[in-house]
Design a protein around this motif. Structure first.
Motif, PDB file in Angstrom:
ATOM      1  N   SER A  97       0.854  -1.101   0.138  1.00  0.00           N
ATOM      2  CA  SER A  97       0.041   0.035  -0.033  1.00  0.00           C
ATOM      3  C   SER A  97       0.802   1.413   0.050  1.00  0.00           C
ATOM      4  CB  SER A  97      -0.712   0.094   1.234  1.00  0.00           C
ATOM      5  OG  SER A  97      -0.337   0.036   2.418  1.00  0.00           O
ATOM      6  N   ALA A  98       0.142   2.299  -0.174  1.00  0.00           N
ATOM      7  CA  ALA A  98       1.154   3.589  -0.256  1.00  0.00           C
ATOM      8  C   ALA A  98       1.496   4.180   1.042  1.00  0.00           C
ATOM      9  CB  ALA A  98       0.141   4.764  -0.753  1.00  0.00           C
ATOM     10  N   ASP A  99       0.954   3.421   2.135  1.00  0.00           N
ATOM     11  CA  ASP A  99       1.320   3.816   3.350  1.00  0.00           C
ATOM     12  C   ASP A  99       2.876   3.178   3.714  1.00  0.00           C
ATOM     13  OD1 ASP A  99      -0.977   5.269   4.100  1.00  0.00           O
ATOM     14  OD2 ASP A  99      -1.845   3.290   5.121  1.00  0.00           O
ATOM     15  N   LEU A 100       3.195   1.940   3.094  1.00  0.00           N
ATOM     16  CA  LEU A 100       4.639   1.497   3.141  1.00  0.00           C
ATOM     17  C   LEU A 100       5.541   1.961   2.372  1.00  0.00           C
ATOM     18  CD1 LEU A 100       3.249  -2.319   3.100  1.00  0.00           C
ATOM     19  CD2 LEU A 100       3.734  -0.927   5.225  1.00  0.00           C
ATOM     20  N   SER A 101       5.430   3.039   1.697  1.00  0.00           N
ATOM     21  CA  SER A 101       6.344   3.819   1.133  1.00  0.00           C
ATOM     22  C   SER A 101       7.214   4.637   1.796  1.00  0.00           C
ATOM     23  CB  SER A 101       5.851   4.293  -0.391  1.00  0.00           C
ATOM     24  OG  SER A 101       4.858   5.437  -0.021  1.00  0.00           O
ATOM     25  N   SER A 102       6.586   5.220   2.754  1.00  0.00           N
ATOM     26  CA  SER A 102       7.179   6.384   3.710  1.00  0.00           C
ATOM     27  C   SER A 102       7.603   5.641   5.054  1.00  0.00           C
ATOM     28  CB  SER A 102       6.210   7.360   4.085  1.00  0.00           C
ATOM     29  OG  SER A 102       6.564   8.347   5.083  1.00  0.00           O
ATOM     30  N   HIS A 103       8.916   5.986   5.213  1.00  0.00           N
ATOM     31  CA  HIS A 103       9.606   5.472   6.723  1.00  0.00           C
ATOM     32  C   HIS A 103       8.858   6.201   8.017  1.00  0.00           C
ATOM     33  CE1 HIS A 103      13.024   3.402   4.949  1.00  0.00           C
ATOM     34  NE2 HIS A 103      12.906   4.400   3.880  1.00  0.00           N
ATOM     35  N   ASN A 104       8.100   7.425   7.759  1.00  0.00           N
ATOM     36  CA  ASN A 104       7.539   8.016   8.873  1.00  0.00           C
ATOM     37  C   ASN A 104       6.200   7.532   9.294  1.00  0.00           C
ATOM     38  OD1 ASN A 104       9.986   9.437   8.954  1.00  0.00           O
ATOM     39  ND2 ASN A 104       9.209  11.143   7.857  1.00  0.00           N
ATOM     40  N   ASN A 105       5.623   6.863   8.347  1.00  0.00           N
ATOM     41  CA  ASN A 105       4.272   6.203   8.456  1.00  0.00           C
ATOM     42  C   ASN A 105       4.282   5.186   9.635  1.00  0.00           C
ATOM     43  OD1 ASN A 105       1.629   5.378   8.095  1.00  0.00           O
ATOM     44  ND2 ASN A 105       1.751   5.551   6.066  1.00  0.00           N
ATOM     45  N   PRO A 106       3.411   5.034  10.643  1.00  0.00           N
ATOM     46  CA  PRO A 106       3.159   4.027  11.489  1.00  0.00           C
ATOM     47  C   PRO A 106       3.097   2.556  10.732  1.00  0.00           C
ATOM     48  CG  PRO A 106       1.535   6.042  12.086  1.00  0.00           C
ATOM     49  CD  PRO A 106       2.238   6.136  10.713  1.00  0.00           C
ATOM     50  N   THR A 107       2.340   2.638   9.857  1.00  0.00           N
ATOM     51  CA  THR A 107       1.990   1.281   9.349  1.00  0.00           C
ATOM     52  C   THR A 107       3.536   0.666   8.755  1.00  0.00           C
ATOM     53  OG1 THR A 107      -0.177   2.036   8.482  1.00  0.00           O
ATOM     54  CG2 THR A 107       0.792   0.170   7.361  1.00  0.00           C
ATOM     55  N   PHE A 108       4.124   1.687   8.043  1.00  0.00           N
ATOM     56  CA  PHE A 108       5.490   1.283   7.861  1.00  0.00           C
ATOM     57  C   PHE A 108       6.446   0.677   8.964  1.00  0.00           C
ATOM     58  CE2 PHE A 108      10.275   1.823   7.153  1.00  0.00           C
ATOM     59  CZ  PHE A 108      10.382   1.215   6.175  1.00  0.00           C
ATOM     60  N   LYS A 109       6.284   1.297  10.117  1.00  0.00           N
ATOM     61  CA  LYS A 109       7.062   0.950  11.309  1.00  0.00           C
ATOM     62  C   LYS A 109       6.499  -0.436  11.992  1.00  0.00           C
ATOM     63  CE  LYS A 109       8.442   5.665  12.541  1.00  0.00           C
ATOM     64  NZ  LYS A 109       8.262   6.887  13.465  1.00  0.00           N
ATOM     65  N   THR A 110       5.305  -0.734  11.920  1.00  0.00           N
ATOM     66  CA  THR A 110       4.920  -1.867  12.614  1.00  0.00           C
ATOM     67  C   THR A 110       5.283  -2.982  11.722  1.00  0.00           C
ATOM     68  OG1 THR A 110       2.465  -1.302  11.436  1.00  0.00           O
ATOM     69  CG2 THR A 110       2.724  -0.773  13.641  1.00  0.00           C
ATOM     70  N   GLU A 111       5.041  -2.772  10.223  1.00  0.00           N
ATOM     71  CA  GLU A 111       5.207  -3.842   9.542  1.00  0.00           C
ATOM     72  C   GLU A 111       6.821  -4.160   9.493  1.00  0.00           C
ATOM     73  OE1 GLU A 111       3.498  -6.014   7.374  1.00  0.00           O
ATOM     74  OE2 GLU A 111       1.783  -5.362   8.401  1.00  0.00           O
ATOM     75  N   ALA A 112       7.712  -3.186   9.528  1.00  0.00           N
ATOM     76  CA  ALA A 112       9.125  -3.345   9.550  1.00  0.00           C
ATOM     77  C   ALA A 112       9.560  -4.103  10.881  1.00  0.00           C
ATOM     78  CB  ALA A 112       9.868  -1.892   9.463  1.00  0.00           C
ATOM     79  N   LYS A 113       8.776  -3.796  11.940  1.00  0.00           N
ATOM     80  CA  LYS A 113       9.187  -4.539  13.436  1.00  0.00           C
ATOM     81  C   LYS A 113       8.545  -5.935  13.117  1.00  0.00           C
ATOM     82  CE  LYS A 113       9.129  -1.924  16.925  1.00  0.00           C
ATOM     83  NZ  LYS A 113      10.405  -1.888  17.642  1.00  0.00           N
ATOM     84  N   TYR A 114       7.334  -6.024  12.608  1.00  0.00           N
ATOM     85  CA  TYR A 114       7.030  -7.503  12.293  1.00  0.00           C
ATOM     86  C   TYR A 114       8.051  -8.290  11.583  1.00  0.00           C
ATOM     87  CZ  TYR A 114       4.126 -11.222  10.705  1.00  0.00           C
ATOM     88  OH  TYR A 114       3.571 -12.637  10.763  1.00  0.00           O
ATOM     89  N   VAL A 115       8.494  -7.788  10.406  1.00  0.00           N
ATOM     90  CA  VAL A 115       9.502  -8.378   9.702  1.00  0.00           C
ATOM     91  C   VAL A 115      10.703  -8.654  10.349  1.00  0.00           C
ATOM     92  CG1 VAL A 115      10.735  -8.278   7.481  1.00  0.00           C
ATOM     93  CG2 VAL A 115       8.324  -7.574   7.477  1.00  0.00           C
ATOM     94  N   GLN A 116      11.382  -7.688  11.044  1.00  0.00           N
ATOM     95  CA  GLN A 116      12.509  -7.776  11.646  1.00  0.00           C
ATOM     96  C   GLN A 116      12.035  -9.091  12.747  1.00  0.00           C
ATOM     97  OE1 GLN A 116      13.413  -3.911  13.603  1.00  0.00           O
ATOM     98  NE2 GLN A 116      14.153  -3.396  11.446  1.00  0.00           N
ATOM     99  N   ASN A 117      11.230  -9.119  13.561  1.00  0.00           N
ATOM    100  CA  ASN A 117      11.171 -10.036  14.602  1.00  0.00           C
ATOM    101  C   ASN A 117      10.961 -11.328  13.835  1.00  0.00           C
ATOM    102  OD1 ASN A 117      11.362  -8.193  16.671  1.00  0.00           O
ATOM    103  ND2 ASN A 117       9.184  -7.734  16.726  1.00  0.00           N
ATOM    104  N   THR A 118      10.236 -11.664  12.840  1.00  0.00           N
ATOM    105  CA  THR A 118      10.294 -12.797  12.145  1.00  0.00           C
ATOM    106  C   THR A 118      11.477 -13.281  11.560  1.00  0.00           C
ATOM    107  OG1 THR A 118       7.757 -12.172  11.651  1.00  0.00           O
ATOM    108  CG2 THR A 118       9.105 -14.103  10.193  1.00  0.00           C
ATOM    109  N   LEU A 119      12.209 -12.233  11.063  1.00  0.00           N
ATOM    110  CA  LEU A 119      13.800 -12.894  10.657  1.00  0.00           C
ATOM    111  C   LEU A 119      14.582 -13.218  11.698  1.00  0.00           C
ATOM    112  CD1 LEU A 119      14.178 -10.454   7.763  1.00  0.00           C
ATOM    113  CD2 LEU A 119      14.014 -12.908   7.510  1.00  0.00           C
ATOM    114  N   LYS A 120      14.555 -12.413  12.890  1.00  0.00           N
ATOM    115  CA  LYS A 120      15.210 -12.901  14.094  1.00  0.00           C
ATOM    116  C   LYS A 120      14.915 -14.354  14.470  1.00  0.00           C
ATOM    117  CE  LYS A 120      16.477 -10.999  18.366  1.00  0.00           C
ATOM    118  NZ  LYS A 120      16.277  -9.849  19.623  1.00  0.00           N
ATOM    119  N   LYS A 121      13.534 -14.525  14.518  1.00  0.00           N
ATOM    120  CA  LYS A 121      13.372 -15.880  15.123  1.00  0.00           C
ATOM    121  C   LYS A 121      13.881 -17.163  14.011  1.00  0.00           C
ATOM    122  CE  LYS A 121       9.041 -14.537  17.323  1.00  0.00           C
ATOM    123  NZ  LYS A 121       7.490 -14.664  17.273  1.00  0.00           N
TER     124      LYS A 121
END
Length: 141
Positions: A97-121
């Motif tokens: 979505s367009a929300d994921l294209s901006s680093h300042n958007n809360p949707t980007f931050k939550t998705e990025a944190k989810y991907v980081q945690n998944t990759l860490k596991k």
């Protein structure tokens, strides 16, 4: 009592005493003689046991040296060179979505944190977990 009289002669493991002949049975029975077979039997029992103990000690020392030179010294004492690896990951069950294209958007931050945690596991459960430090999500798209 003078020296040398009445003292018992010791029998080492190397010496073997021959048994008395049949004609001397009466003389042997009348004398108080210890059986020499016991000393040779105990020596025969202790030799294999001591050999096994020495082999076990040698194996333990060899294993400790191998652990030190192959594992401990390599991962703890020697300096490491920091290396960075870059990977591309495709997530197919999410819609962009367009929300994921901006680093300042809360949707980007939550998705990025989810991907980081998944990759860490995933990385911590793999065989290369000792090389893993952290992940960073730069962009979605």
């Amino acid at each position: 009592m003078a020296l040398g009289y009445g003292s018992k002669k010791s029998v080492s493991c190397d010496q073997e005493v021959t048994p008395a002949a049949l004609s001397n049975e009466v003389e042997a029975a009348s004398q108080n003689v210890t059986l020499p077979g016991k000393t040779t039997q105990t020596c025969k029992k202790w030799f294999p046991a001591s050999l096994i103990v020495l082999i076990v000690i040698f194996i333990v020392v060899a294993a400790a040296l191998a652990w030190y030179f192959l594992e401990y010294r390599v991962w703890t004492l020697e300096p490491r060179v920091q290396q960075q690896y870059t990977a591309n990951l495709a997530i197919l069950n999410r819609n962009f979505s367009a929300d994921l294209s901006s680093h300042n958007n809360p949707t980007f931050k939550t998705e990025a944190k989810y991907v980081q945690n998944t990759l860490k596991k995933i990385m911590k459960a793999s065989s290369i977990s000792r090389y893993f430090n952290y992940t960073t999500v730069f962009a979605f798209g």
